[in-house]
Design a protein around this motif. Structure first.
Motif, short mmCIF file in Angstrom:
data_model
loop_
_atom_site.label_atom_id
_atom_site.label_comp_id
_atom_site.label_asym_id
_atom_site.label_seq_id
_atom_site.Cartn_x
_atom_site.Cartn_y
_atom_site.Cartn_z
N VAL A 39 41.97 13.23 36.29
CA VAL A 39 43.07 12.33 35.95
C VAL A 39 42.65 10.85 36.02
CG1 VAL A 39 44.80 14.02 36.64
CG2 VAL A 39 44.06 12.29 38.28
N GLY A 40 41.37 10.60 36.24
CA GLY A 40 40.87 9.22 36.19
C GLY A 40 41.19 8.37 37.40
N LEU A 41 41.25 8.97 38.58
CA LEU A 41 41.55 8.21 39.79
C LEU A 41 40.35 8.05 40.72
CD1 LEU A 41 45.17 9.38 40.67
CD2 LEU A 41 44.45 7.13 39.86
N ASN A 42 39.16 8.23 40.21
CA ASN A 42 37.96 8.00 41.03
C ASN A 42 38.03 6.59 41.62
OD1 ASN A 42 37.34 10.36 39.71
ND2 ASN A 42 35.19 9.83 39.45
N GLY A 43 37.71 6.50 42.90
CA GLY A 43 37.75 5.21 43.58
C GLY A 43 39.08 4.93 44.26
N PHE A 44 40.07 5.76 44.00
CA PHE A 44 41.40 5.57 44.61
C PHE A 44 41.75 6.70 45.57
CE2 PHE A 44 41.47 3.04 40.79
CZ PHE A 44 42.06 1.87 41.23
N GLU A 45 40.79 7.51 45.93
CA GLU A 45 41.04 8.67 46.80
C GLU A 45 41.70 8.28 48.12
OE1 GLU A 45 37.40 9.58 44.27
OE2 GLU A 45 38.12 7.87 45.44
N LYS A 46 41.35 7.11 48.65
CA LYS A 46 41.86 6.67 49.96
C LYS A 46 43.06 5.74 49.84
CE LYS A 46 37.39 7.22 52.19
NZ LYS A 46 36.29 6.55 52.90
N ALA A 47 43.55 5.53 48.62
CA ALA A 47 44.69 4.64 48.42
C ALA A 47 45.97 5.33 48.87
CB ALA A 47 44.80 4.25 46.95
N TRP A 48 46.92 4.52 49.35
CA TRP A 48 48.24 5.00 49.76
C TRP A 48 49.19 4.88 48.57
CZ3 TRP A 48 48.10 7.34 54.31
CH2 TRP A 48 47.09 6.98 55.20
N PRO A 49 50.21 5.71 48.50
CA PRO A 49 51.14 5.67 47.37
C PRO A 49 51.71 4.28 47.07
CG PRO A 49 51.50 7.67 48.60
CD PRO A 49 50.50 6.86 49.39
N HIS A 50 52.00 3.47 48.09
CA HIS A 50 52.56 2.15 47.83
C HIS A 50 51.55 1.21 47.16
CE1 HIS A 50 50.55 1.17 51.68
NE2 HIS A 50 50.54 -0.07 51.23
N GLN A 51 50.29 1.58 47.14
CA GLN A 51 49.25 0.77 46.51
C GLN A 51 49.03 1.15 45.04
OE1 GLN A 51 46.28 1.90 49.49
NE2 GLN A 51 46.21 -0.24 50.17
N LEU A 52 49.72 2.18 44.56
CA LEU A 52 49.50 2.69 43.21
C LEU A 52 50.54 2.17 42.23
CD1 LEU A 52 48.94 6.46 44.15
CD2 LEU A 52 47.18 4.70 43.83
N SER A 53 50.12 2.00 40.99
CA SER A 53 51.07 1.72 39.92
C SER A 53 51.84 3.00 39.61
CB SER A 53 50.33 1.25 38.67
OG SER A 53 49.58 2.34 38.11
N GLY A 54 52.88 2.90 38.80
CA GLY A 54 53.64 4.08 38.42
C GLY A 54 52.78 5.12 37.72
N GLY A 55 51.91 4.65 36.83
CA GLY A 55 51.02 5.57 36.12
C GLY A 55 50.02 6.25 37.05
N MET A 56 49.52 5.50 38.02
CA MET A 56 48.56 6.08 38.97
C MET A 56 49.26 7.10 39.87
SD MET A 56 46.48 2.61 39.86
CE MET A 56 45.20 3.31 40.88
N ALA A 57 50.50 6.82 40.25
CA ALA A 57 51.24 7.78 41.07
C ALA A 57 51.47 9.07 40.27
CB ALA A 57 52.57 7.16 41.51
N GLN A 58 51.82 8.95 38.98
CA GLN A 58 52.01 10.15 38.16
C GLN A 58 50.70 10.90 37.97
OE1 GLN A 58 55.04 11.00 38.51
NE2 GLN A 58 55.38 11.59 36.41
N ARG A 59 49.59 10.17 37.85
CA ARG A 59 48.28 10.83 37.76
C ARG A 59 47.98 11.60 39.04
NH1 ARG A 59 44.53 8.72 33.78
NH2 ARG A 59 45.60 7.16 32.53
N THR A 60 48.36 11.04 40.17
CA THR A 60 48.18 11.74 41.44
C THR A 60 49.00 13.03 41.46
OG1 THR A 60 47.79 9.62 42.57
CG2 THR A 60 48.33 11.52 43.97
N ALA A 61 50.24 12.94 41.01
CA ALA A 61 51.10 14.13 40.95
C ALA A 61 50.51 15.16 39.99
CB ALA A 61 52.51 13.74 40.52
N LEU A 62 49.95 14.69 38.88
CA LEU A 62 49.33 15.61 37.92
C LEU A 62 48.10 16.28 38.55
CD1 LEU A 62 49.21 16.84 35.11
CD2 LEU A 62 48.00 14.77 34.33
N ALA A 63 47.29 15.52 39.26
CA ALA A 63 46.13 16.09 39.93
C ALA A 63 46.57 17.15 40.95
CB ALA A 63 45.32 15.00 40.62
N ARG A 64 47.64 16.85 41.67
CA ARG A 64 48.18 17.81 42.64
C ARG A 64 48.62 19.10 41.94
NH1 ARG A 64 52.88 15.38 45.89
NH2 ARG A 64 53.86 15.59 43.85
N ALA A 65 49.18 18.96 40.73
CA ALA A 65 49.61 20.15 39.97
C ALA A 65 48.41 20.93 39.43
CB ALA A 65 50.52 19.72 38.82
#
Length: 171
Positions: A39-65
């Motif tokens: 989902v293209g989030l390399n480098g953000f593995e240690k980021a907290w949800p409040h540090q993510l844009s809306g698109g990055m948060a959705q990418r995280t949810a997609l990766a979780r799925a």
């Protein structure tokens, strides 16, 4: 996958993606890293949800799925709250992941263009409580699709008319 990313604020991106593995006790660190990469989030593995844009948060949810390699992915308006450009980017990403992972996807969306761009089949619901099937449309177009293709414009107009938009209505 839901309209809201529903990430746990006390878990990093990696920890949110690994949630199902933590629950089941079946940890596969490579699968988590692969889902994050997909989902293209390399480098953000240690980021907290409040540090993510809306698109990055959705990418995280997609990766979780995707982390457990599902054969079927059910998406309930997953891009509805994103800005227009992020939404287009995520549509392209969903299509790429669908081709790469070869899963079946069922997606609820109110965006006719999104449905036509992503789907091989569109079921149009309508009526008082949106529970009546108005049409079942096979989208017979090869992928790499273009939103200004005359075929899509024709299907779009047909669907919008079924949903109650008159031909004279500005689209």
């Amino acid at each position: 996958m839901f309209q809201d990313p529903t990430l746990y604020p006390w878990r990093t991106v990696r920890q949110n993606v690994a949630l199902s593995q933590d629950i089941s006790g079946k940890r596969d660190r490579r699968a988590v890293e692969e889902a994050i990469r997909l989902v293209g989030l390399n480098g953000f593995e240690k980021a907290w949800p409040h540090q993510l844009s809306g698109g990055m948060a959705q990418r995280t949810a997609l990766a979780r799925a995707l982390v457990n390699h599902p054969r079927m992915l059910i998406l309930d308006e997953p891009l509805g709250k994103l800005d227009a450009l992020t939404r287009l980017t995520m549509q392209t990403e969903l299509h790429r992941l669908w081709k790469e992972r070869d899963f079946t996807a069922i997606m609820v969306t109110h965006d006719v263009d999104e449905a036509l761009f992503l789907a091989t089949r569109v079921i149009v619901l309508g009526g008082a409580n949106r529970s009546r099937v108005l049409s079942d449309i096979r989208v017979d177009a090869p992928f790499q699709r273009h939103r200004d293709d005359p075929y899509f414009l024709k299907l779009r107009r047909e669907i919008l008319l079924q949903l109650g938009y008159s031909a004279a209505s500005p689209l």
